[in-house]
Design a protein around this motif. Structure first.
Motif, short mmCIF file in Angstrom:
data_model
loop_
_atom_site.label_atom_id
_atom_site.label_comp_id
_atom_site.label_asym_id
_atom_site.label_seq_id
_atom_site.Cartn_x
_atom_site.Cartn_y
_atom_site.Cartn_z
N VAL A 160 0.82 -1.30 0.00
CA VAL A 160 0.15 -0.01 0.18
C VAL A 160 0.88 1.20 -0.13
N THR A 199 -8.77 -2.63 -3.86
CA THR A 199 -9.26 -1.73 -2.67
C THR A 199 -9.72 -2.43 -1.53
N LEU A 220 -5.91 0.10 7.08
CA LEU A 220 -6.09 -0.39 5.51
C LEU A 220 -7.35 0.00 4.84
N LYS A 248 -8.06 1.83 1.38
CA LYS A 248 -6.78 2.14 0.57
C LYS A 248 -6.73 1.11 -0.73
N ASP A 249 -6.21 1.57 -1.62
CA ASP A 249 -5.76 0.72 -2.96
C ASP A 249 -4.49 -0.03 -2.54
N ALA A 250 -4.29 -1.20 -3.04
CA ALA A 250 -3.33 -1.94 -2.68
C ALA A 250 -2.99 -2.86 -4.06
#
Length: 443
Positions: free
Chosen positions: A176, A220, A230, A233-235
């Motif tokens: 991330v 996401t 998290l 959040k985009d990962a």
């Protein structure tokens, strides 16, 4: 105390209950006399406080209790003498807004009485009990389903693409904002595609991969994700596909049987057969119960309390409306008016409910404490980890207890009638039983 009839129309009853001021005063004095030995007051020895002083100090407080007890006593005596049983809680209201101490108390009571319910000749009822034996193909189908739940995975042919339901073995590293995070990396992780065990969108991006490929998966994290850092959040996950495996049902053998608590395959077949026939028996009982209720409905007729029918019709209309509008979770909708069909169904339910209740009452059929406890525990198992809280909730909720007790009582009365009725057995196939059950749902 005087009880005067003011209404007697069908099942509707009305009465005026008059409690004289003298009767109330006597009741207050009686309560004070009972309490006097334990009362202490400055300037007097314990139990020697004059009645006049006690009455001045506590009379007003005891007057309300005396009124309630007098009215309750009059109602109880009335029902004992008349034999009336109200269909719902009687409506009781005090007349005269300008009542003051020293006046007689006049109360109006109204209710709908339960009707006289004629006895049905239960021994004359003829019923057919459907019997279904577990066929060999049904046992085989059940065993195959069990084997499917105990399936293993074996490598697909080299170069095969992963399909939904396949297992992919992967190494992955998640990041991330370019940084790795706790729990975001693993090696030799077996992931079944379509199991929804990973972040939404992750598994879908692995459909079509081959062993040996490296794939970048972008997802996401949900806003309600467990880890605060998290959420939303985009990962990006760099994945190495090490194997693609197809599901393979476990062989139907002694080893499978032991996985499901049987001694060997023959023992498992026997247990499966018993379970299937238990299910068939439950379905056949539902069919026979409907046939019994239909016969009882034809055999017995009597006046029905209008308020019970109206309340049941409204409940039916409300329930069916929600079944037709599953998107409406709350009860903010307007009033739902029952149709003629709802009312007709309500009349049947009320008639049969009163008949079964009377049959149970006359034959001293009841639900024991142990039966209630077992039923509550069975329902509590539907809430894993919260069984104790559910049990305590039911123990403190009379309405919930009644909802659990009512079907238990009905089934016991139905079983009692089954024993008296003339029951013949008819062996049929599973398909024929399924059609009979479907016919119940269509009615």
């Amino acid at each position: 105390m005087q009880v005067t009839e003011t209404l007697n129309d069908g099942l509707k009853r009305g009465y005026t209950i008059t409690v004289t001021a003298a009767e109330l005063d006597d009741k207050v004095n009686e309560k004070l006399a009972e309490a006097r030995p334990g009362i202490e007051m400055k300037g007097f020895r314990k139990g020697k406080v004059p009645m006049a002083l006690l009455k001045k100090q506590f009379g007003q407080r005891l007057l309300g209790e005396a009124m309630q007890e007098a009215v309750d006593g009059a109602m109880s005596k009335h029902f004992d003498e008349t034999g009336d049983r109200p269909a719902l809680q009687p409506e009781v209201k005090m007349t005269g807004e300008d009542w003051k101490e020293g006046d007689d108390v006049v109360v109006e009571m109204s209710y709908e009485a339960l009707p006289e319910i004629p006895e049905a000749d239960l021994k004359s009822i003829k019923l057919e009990k459907l019997v279904v034996k577990a066929a060999e193909e049904d046992i085989t189908d059940a065993l195959e389903r069990l084997a499917g739940t105990a399936q293993n995975y074996e490598d697909r042919r080299k170069g095969s693409k992963a399909k939904d339901g396949d297992q992919v073995v992967i190494d992955f590293v998640g990041k991330v904002d370019g940084e790795t995070f706790d729990g975001g990396s693993a090696e030799d992780y077996p992931l079944v595609l379509g199991s929804d065990s990973f972040i939404p969108g992750f598994e879908e991006q692995l459909v079509g991969v081959k062993a040996g490929e490296e794939v970048s998966v972008t997802v996401t994290f949900p806003q309600d994700y467990g880890a605060e850092n998290l959420k939303g959040k985009d990962a990006t996950f760099e994945c190495t596909v090490k194997a693609v495996k197809a599901p393979k049902p476990a062989p139907i053998d002694d080893a499978l049987a032991k996985q499901f608590g049987a001694e060997d395959l023959e023992d498992l077949k026997k247990k499966v057969s018993e379970r299937l026939e238990g299910e068939y028996k439950g379905a056949a009982r539902a069919v026979m119960k409907r046939a019994l209720l239909d016969k009882l409905d034809e055999m017995v007729g009597f006046d029905l309390p209008p308020t019970l029918v109206e309340a049941e019709a409204k409940q039916i209309a409300h329930q069916l409306w929600h079944e037709e509008h599953p998107e409406e979770k709350g009860h903010e909708h307007g009033e739902i008016e029952p149709t003629e069909e709802h009312t007709k169904l309500a009349e049947r339910r009320v008639r049969l409910g009163l008949l079964l209740a009377e049959t149970g009452r006359k034959n001293e059929i009841g639900v024991s404490d142990s039966e209630m406890t077992q039923a509550i525990l069975n329902q509590a198992r539907q809430f894993p980890g919260q069984e104790q809280q559910f049990f305590q909730f039911v123990q403190q909720n009379q309405q919930m207890q009644q909802q659990i007790r009512a079907p238990l009582f009905e089934d016991k009365v139905v079983d009692y009638i089954f024993e008296l009725a003339e029951v013949s057995e008819k062996e049929i196939s599973k398909d024929e039983l399924e059609k009979a059950v479907e016919a119940l749902e269509d009615e």
